[in-house]
Design a protein around this motif. Structure first.
Motif, PDB file in Angstrom:
ATOM      1  N   THR A 522       0.863  -1.180   0.000  1.00 52.48           N
ATOM      2  CA  THR A 522       0.000   0.000   0.000  1.00 52.48           C
ATOM      3  C   THR A 522       0.889   1.215   0.000  1.00 52.48           C
ATOM      4  O   THR A 522       2.102   1.119   0.101  1.00 52.48           O
ATOM      5  CB  THR A 522      -0.882   0.021   1.249  1.00 52.48           C
ATOM      6  OG1 THR A 522      -0.047   0.233   2.398  1.00 52.48           O
ATOM      7  CG2 THR A 522      -1.655  -1.275   1.430  1.00 52.48           C
ATOM      8  N   TYR A 542      -8.316   2.063   5.341  1.00 57.60           N
ATOM      9  CA  TYR A 542      -9.117   2.305   4.139  1.00 57.60           C
ATOM     10  C   TYR A 542      -9.082   1.082   3.218  1.00 57.60           C
ATOM     11  O   TYR A 542     -10.115   0.625   2.703  1.00 57.60           O
ATOM     12  CB  TYR A 542      -8.577   3.540   3.411  1.00 57.60           C
ATOM     13  CG  TYR A 542      -9.156   3.748   2.031  1.00 57.60           C
ATOM     14  CD1 TYR A 542     -10.429   4.289   1.847  1.00 57.60           C
ATOM     15  CD2 TYR A 542      -8.434   3.376   0.901  1.00 57.60           C
ATOM     16  CE1 TYR A 542     -10.954   4.460   0.590  1.00 57.60           C
ATOM     17  CE2 TYR A 542      -8.957   3.550  -0.369  1.00 57.60           C
ATOM     18  CZ  TYR A 542     -10.217   4.101  -0.526  1.00 57.60           C
ATOM     19  OH  TYR A 542     -10.723   4.270  -1.784  1.00 57.60           O
ATOM     20  N   LEU A 543      -7.892   0.538   2.994  1.00 49.74           N
ATOM     21  CA  LEU A 543      -7.758  -0.624   2.110  1.00 49.74           C
ATOM     22  C   LEU A 543      -8.448  -1.851   2.695  1.00 49.74           C
ATOM     23  O   LEU A 543      -9.048  -2.656   1.978  1.00 49.74           O
ATOM     24  CB  LEU A 543      -6.280  -0.921   1.863  1.00 49.74           C
ATOM     25  CG  LEU A 543      -5.515   0.162   1.080  1.00 49.74           C
ATOM     26  CD1 LEU A 543      -4.040  -0.163   1.067  1.00 49.74           C
ATOM     27  CD2 LEU A 543      -6.042   0.263  -0.343  1.00 49.74           C
ATOM     28  N   LYS A 544      -8.368  -1.982   4.015  1.00 51.63           N
ATOM     29  CA  LYS A 544      -9.025  -3.113   4.656  1.00 51.63           C
ATOM     30  C   LYS A 544     -10.534  -3.018   4.543  1.00 51.63           C
ATOM     31  O   LYS A 544     -11.233  -4.015   4.332  1.00 51.63           O
ATOM     32  CB  LYS A 544      -8.598  -3.171   6.126  1.00 51.63           C
ATOM     33  CG  LYS A 544      -9.172  -4.365   6.884  1.00 51.63           C
ATOM     34  CD  LYS A 544      -8.675  -4.385   8.313  1.00 51.63           C
ATOM     35  CE  LYS A 544      -9.248  -5.579   9.067  1.00 51.63           C
ATOM     36  NZ  LYS A 544      -8.785  -5.603  10.477  1.00 51.63           N
ATOM     37  N   LYS A 545     -11.031  -1.827   4.652  1.00 49.62           N
ATOM     38  CA  LYS A 545     -12.479  -1.600   4.571  1.00 49.62           C
ATOM     39  C   LYS A 545     -13.033  -2.053   3.228  1.00 49.62           C
ATOM     40  O   LYS A 545     -14.151  -2.585   3.136  1.00 49.62           O
ATOM     41  CB  LYS A 545     -12.767  -0.117   4.803  1.00 49.62           C
ATOM     42  CG  LYS A 545     -14.247   0.253   4.708  1.00 49.62           C
ATOM     43  CD  LYS A 545     -14.437   1.734   4.952  1.00 49.62           C
ATOM     44  CE  LYS A 545     -15.917   2.124   4.813  1.00 49.62           C
ATOM     45  NZ  LYS A 545     -16.115   3.586   5.021  1.00 49.62           N
ATOM     46  N   HIS A 546     -12.266  -1.830   2.160  1.00 52.10           N
ATOM     47  CA  HIS A 546     -12.725  -2.182   0.800  1.00 52.10           C
ATOM     48  C   HIS A 546     -12.128  -3.504   0.297  1.00 52.10           C
ATOM     49  O   HIS A 546     -12.244  -3.813  -0.899  1.00 52.10           O
ATOM     50  CB  HIS A 546     -12.348  -1.054  -0.161  1.00 52.10           C
ATOM     51  CG  HIS A 546     -13.038   0.244   0.149  1.00 52.10           C
ATOM     52  ND1 HIS A 546     -14.344   0.491  -0.198  1.00 52.10           N
ATOM     53  CD2 HIS A 546     -12.606   1.369   0.800  1.00 52.10           C
ATOM     54  CE1 HIS A 546     -14.698   1.705   0.198  1.00 52.10           C
ATOM     55  NE2 HIS A 546     -13.653   2.267   0.813  1.00 52.10           N
ATOM     56  N   ASP A 547     -11.523  -4.265   1.179  1.00 52.94           N
ATOM     57  CA  ASP A 547     -10.964  -5.597   0.826  1.00 52.94           C
ATOM     58  C   ASP A 547      -9.996  -5.534  -0.359  1.00 52.94           C
ATOM     59  O   ASP A 547      -9.935  -6.445  -1.190  1.00 52.94           O
ATOM     60  CB  ASP A 547     -12.091  -6.594   0.500  1.00 52.94           C
ATOM     61  CG  ASP A 547     -12.946  -6.910   1.709  1.00 52.94           C
ATOM     62  OD1 ASP A 547     -12.390  -6.889   2.827  1.00 52.94           O
ATOM     63  OD2 ASP A 547     -14.152  -7.165   1.535  1.00 52.94           O
ATOM     64  N   VAL A 548      -9.220  -4.449  -0.448  1.00 53.13           N
ATOM     65  CA  VAL A 548      -8.310  -4.296  -1.589  1.00 53.13           C
ATOM     66  C   VAL A 548      -7.226  -5.373  -1.586  1.00 53.13           C
ATOM     67  O   VAL A 548      -6.936  -6.004  -2.614  1.00 53.13           O
ATOM     68  CB  VAL A 548      -7.674  -2.885  -1.580  1.00 53.13           C
ATOM     69  CG1 VAL A 548      -6.600  -2.772  -2.652  1.00 53.13           C
ATOM     70  CG2 VAL A 548      -8.746  -1.827  -1.791  1.00 53.13           C
ATOM     71  N   LYS A 551      -8.594  -8.839  -2.571  1.00 51.15           N
ATOM     72  CA  LYS A 551      -8.940  -8.934  -3.989  1.00 51.15           C
ATOM     73  C   LYS A 551      -7.696  -8.979  -4.868  1.00 51.15           C
ATOM     74  O   LYS A 551      -7.632  -9.734  -5.843  1.00 51.15           O
ATOM     75  CB  LYS A 551      -9.824  -7.752  -4.379  1.00 51.15           C
ATOM     76  CG  LYS A 551     -11.228  -7.802  -3.758  1.00 51.15           C
ATOM     77  CD  LYS A 551     -12.051  -6.581  -4.127  1.00 51.15           C
ATOM     78  CE  LYS A 551     -13.450  -6.649  -3.485  1.00 51.15           C
ATOM     79  NZ  LYS A 551     -14.264  -5.461  -3.800  1.00 51.15           N
TER      80      LYS A 551
END
Length: 578
Positions: A522, A542-548, A551
């Motif tokens: 990140t 933020y990245l964890k929230k959207h499962d980046v 994915k």
């Protein structure tokens, strides 16, 4: 030394290069003539050279309590393989072709051992003896390496003092530069092995033996030479040794070292041998020795038997020696006849393709090719010593990973976590080191780089889930920083996943650090450099929230399995489908 002299003409330099290329093939008298013609002196003192003398490169050794029986230490490992050929063929159910590999020590009475591991009296050698049919030297997997382009230094180029040239193995075999597909296959696999071990591809070439340098029994021979600080050094020899070794061992031991194959169609052959009438008379003429005499005559080649029969007809009898005994054979017992027979099985003495690896020399090349000094940053200053790096490929690195806490204060609290991590690394077969010294994180990274350790796991306060003053930090509990040696980049990963990922990165698995980094790094994590203490918590949240990360990881794993022609397009489509 002569070629390095000032004022030497290009013509003389070319001539000296040609002479140097043929140096191994000169006789004692020819060497004296060359030394005299080109005024060759001792390079260090400038003194005249003494006359060449013969020298036995094998180590003699006395055997037994009296020492009267003399033997020699083995100069190569290969001959033990040939002695066991019959047993190994039986264990392989008689199937051809097949190979036998061996690693061991060899001994040679070097005149002047020098240059570290390059020239020794005791050295490690690895050899493969690959047995094939003399006329069937195509290889089933040659197509896999046919398009591999190598630097070839063929005999004509050496004799003309011309440089090596680039050519694919397929073209080299098709043009007859390399004798056959099996030899070409091992040349290609040797190159891939050396590169995989850490040698630079641009510093590897294959030199063909000159006609007067090649052994009299060899069909073709190529040396893998690696360029080092000492120049081009022979490290691997790949030779087509024909059937010479098995033939010699069979003649010395009286044991047939042959293989056989079923013929696709029966072969009609004309055989010349003793008539049944002559064989019947053997018992009356030679009594108890009849079997010995008849077996001796039966195994003679047709041409020899014809000549013997003709001599007997002319002189009424001939004398033969069987097992140290002489027998007079009258002409009526050498009555021969020709007959046609159908053969359904072909019996033959296999040829052998032999790749021979000098382990110590390859190791020296790996050390030289992988070592470099990391450029110093402006922050480090010009006066400080620049850190050295051994960029061993992860697959061959003695230690795969370094474990270290970011702060010494963490040590009392991470014992259970460390024990679990060490157990997971051991279960994956990964050798590791633990550095719990009080040195700074950057210095500990530098020490690991000098040892060639490709990865480092940093356990910090976030790993233990310590809450920060702003209330963040718990979301990173159970994660650790994984650092890669060559790029010095770091990514944050679940601690439980790190051992399996390092196992993939340290093996032939297609996963690469670039793919792993792309899937998990990140802005905050990618910005981590040696000496930094943590990632950007806000960005990670933020990245964890959207499962980046999940994915991206799934997309890269799918990419590794599919291996598409256009990986970027594949990733875009895969991520778009999610």
């Amino acid at each position: 030394a002569r070629m390095a002299e000032k004022g030497i003409s290009d013509e003389l330099k070319t001539e000296l290069q040609k002479v140097k290329a043929q140096a191994d093939a000169y006789s004692k008298e020819e060497l004296v003539e060359v030394f005299s013609k080109y005024a060759v002196k001792a390079p260090e003192t400038g003194a005249e050279l003494t006359s060449p003398q013969e020298f036995n490169l094998m180590f003699p050794t006395p055997i037994g309590p009296t020492g009267l029986l003399h033997g020699y230490l083995r100069p190569e490992t290969a001959q033990g393989i040939f002695l066991n050929f019959k047993f190994c063929l039986e264990q392989n159910a008689g199937q051809m072709p097949f190979g036998i590999a061996q690693v061991g020590k060899a001994f040679r009475n070097e005149i002047a051992p020098r240059s570290g591991l390059i020239r020794q009296r005791e050295f490690s050698q690895a050899e493969i003896e690959y047995f094939v049919h003399p006329e069937l030297k195509a290889h089933a997997k040659f197509a896999d390496i046919a398009n591999l382009e190598l630097q070839l230094f063929a005999a004509p180029q050496q004799l003309a003092a011309e440089p090596a040239f680039a050519m694919t193995l397929g073209a080299a075999v098709a043009k007859g530069i390399v004798a056959n597909e099996t030899l070409g296959f091992f040349v290609g696999r040797t190159f891939l092995f050396l590169v995989r071990a850490g040698c630079s591809a641009e510093h590897i070439r294959f030199r063909q033996h000159l006609p007067d340098e090649m052994a009299h029994y060899a069909c073709d021979c190529w040396d893998a030479e690696i360029e080092m600080s000492l120049g081009w050094v022979e490290c691997v020899g790949i030779a087509d040794r024909s059937a010479y070794d098995l033939t010699c061992h069979a003649a010395a031991t009286g044991v047939k070292l042959t293989a056989q194959r079923d013929l696709p169609e029966p072969l009609v052959v004309e055989k010349f041998g003793l008539s049944k009438k002559a064989i019947a008379k053997m018992g009356k003429a030679f009594k108890k020795d009849a079997k010995r005499v008849s077996e001796y005559l039966a195994q003679l080649p047709s041409e020899e038997l014809k000549a013997l029969s003709a001599a007997a007809m002319e002189k009424s009898s001939v004398s033969i020696a069987v097992g140290g005994d002489d027998f007079d054979v009258p002409s009526e017992l050498l009555e021969c006849e020709s007959r046609q027979e159908k053969e359904y099985v072909e019996v033959y003495t296999p040829n052998v393709i032999e790749p021979s690896f000098g382990i110590d020399r390859i190791l020296t090349a790996v050390y030289e090719h992988t070592f470099y000094v990391r450029p110093a940053t402006e922050a480090e200053g010009k006066g400080k010593q620049k850190p050295g790096v051994l960029a061993f490929p992860a697959e061959i690195a003695p230690y795969k990973v370094l474990i270290l806490p970011l702060d010494a204060r963490v040590i009392p609290q991470y014992g259970d976590m460390l024990a679990e991590l060490r157990n997971d690394l051991a279960l994956h077969g990964l050798p590791y080191k633990v550095d719990e010294s009080g040195a700074g994180i950057g210095r500990r990274y530098a020490r690991a780089d000098e040892l060639g350790i490709p990865f480092a796991i940093t356990i910090d306060f976030d790993t233990l889930g310590r809450e920060r003053e702003d209330g963040s930090g718990m979301e990173l509990k159970g994660t650790a920083t994984l650092r890669e040696r060559d790029s010095t980049d770091q990514i944050r990963l679940p601690l439980c996943d790190i051992p399996s990922l390092i196992a993939k990165l340290s093996s032939s698995h297609p996963l690469t650090w670039a793919e792993l980094s792309a899937a998990h790094s990140t802005t905050g994590a990618a910005a981590l450099k040696d000496g930094d203490s943590g990632a950007s918590a806000a960005m990670l949240e933020y990245l964890k929230k959207h499962d980046v990360s999940q994915k991206l990881n799934a997309a890269v794993n799918a990419l590794a399995e599919a291996k598409p022609a256009d990986p970027i397009k594949f990733l875009i489509e895969h991520l778009g489908a999610q």
